[in-house]
Motif scaffolding. Sequence first.
Motif, short mmCIF file in Angstrom:
data_model
loop_
_atom_site.label_atom_id
_atom_site.label_comp_id
_atom_site.label_asym_id
_atom_site.label_seq_id
_atom_site.Cartn_x
_atom_site.Cartn_y
_atom_site.Cartn_z
N THR A 5 -0.09 -13.69 -6.02
CA THR A 5 1.16 -12.95 -6.16
C THR A 5 0.94 -11.46 -5.92
N LEU A 9 2.67 -9.13 -2.98
CA LEU A 9 3.45 -7.93 -3.24
C LEU A 9 2.84 -6.71 -2.56
N LEU A 14 5.30 -7.28 3.95
CA LEU A 14 6.46 -7.51 3.10
C LEU A 14 7.67 -6.79 3.69
N SER A 16 10.01 -4.77 3.26
CA SER A 16 10.57 -3.80 2.31
C SER A 16 10.83 -2.45 2.95
N GLY A 100 12.52 -8.51 -3.16
CA GLY A 100 12.16 -9.08 -4.45
C GLY A 100 13.14 -10.13 -4.92
N THR A 107 14.49 -11.21 -10.65
CA THR A 107 14.40 -9.76 -10.58
C THR A 107 15.64 -9.13 -11.21
N LEU A 122 9.34 -1.47 -7.62
CA LEU A 122 8.10 -2.25 -7.59
C LEU A 122 7.77 -2.80 -8.97
N ILE A 125 10.16 -5.72 -9.87
CA ILE A 125 9.83 -6.93 -9.13
C ILE A 125 8.53 -7.54 -9.64
N ALA A 126 7.55 -6.69 -9.91
CA ALA A 126 6.27 -7.19 -10.42
C ALA A 126 6.45 -7.92 -11.75
N ALA A 129 7.79 -11.25 -11.11
CA ALA A 129 6.76 -12.10 -10.50
C ALA A 129 5.67 -12.49 -11.49
N THR A 136 0.25 -4.28 -11.33
CA THR A 136 1.31 -3.51 -10.66
C THR A 136 0.78 -2.16 -10.21
N ALA A 139 -1.14 -2.54 -6.99
CA ALA A 139 -0.25 -2.70 -5.84
C ALA A 139 0.35 -1.36 -5.42
#
Length: 217
Positions: A5, A9, A14, A16, A100, A107, A122, A125-126, A129, A136, A139
């Motif tokens: 995961t 991310l 991704l 985004s 996300g 989310t 972020l 969303i983390a 997830a 996080t 990431a």
Amino acid sequence: MGLATLLLLADGRLPSGGHAHSSGLEAQVAAGRVRDVASLEGFLRGKLATGALVSAAFAAAACTPSADLAALDAGLDARTPSPALRKASRAQGRALLRAGRAMWPATATAAVGRDPHQPVALGVIAAAAGLTAAETAVAAAHGTVTGPASAAVRLLGLDPYAVHALLARLAPECDRIAELAAKRSGDPVDELPAAGAPLLDIGAEHHATWEVRLFAS
């Protein structure tokens, strides 16, 4: 640790909107400050010490169950003096939320609003997830350097192998910054990192006036 995961991310593929932004690199290339792998390294180390620390701390904080998302978003506004950079961060946050929601429907978009700053999005969303604040932060810090590194290949025609070798050398520093940021995730918003890069703020404002540019920021 949800490694798969976390990798998903942090993946530059991704959808985004990150590929459309150079994180201030385009303006520095135009000014002649970044011209090769050696000067790119200086740029990325500077990003790690400033923007990455702030982004990772706010993303990690937004991932915690007790996060005050509105306060975190306002805190990032206060730490982003450039209107152009605020606009870019919110555009990326909006795009990231869209991605996300597609991947993790839990989310919490209602709590974060339509276009939060990218680190806040972020973190939200983390959390959906199932990632931890520490994951996080990794990431966030990772994305802070890989985005402009990819942009450097496009802007300067650098050898992608050499650029990725640079990213490998920076990986321990990226991990260190993420660890520092995660430890601060429970701090009050006003006490979270506030490191700035005035030259990037000035460059962003100049960049926003260009009629022709490769990246949005």
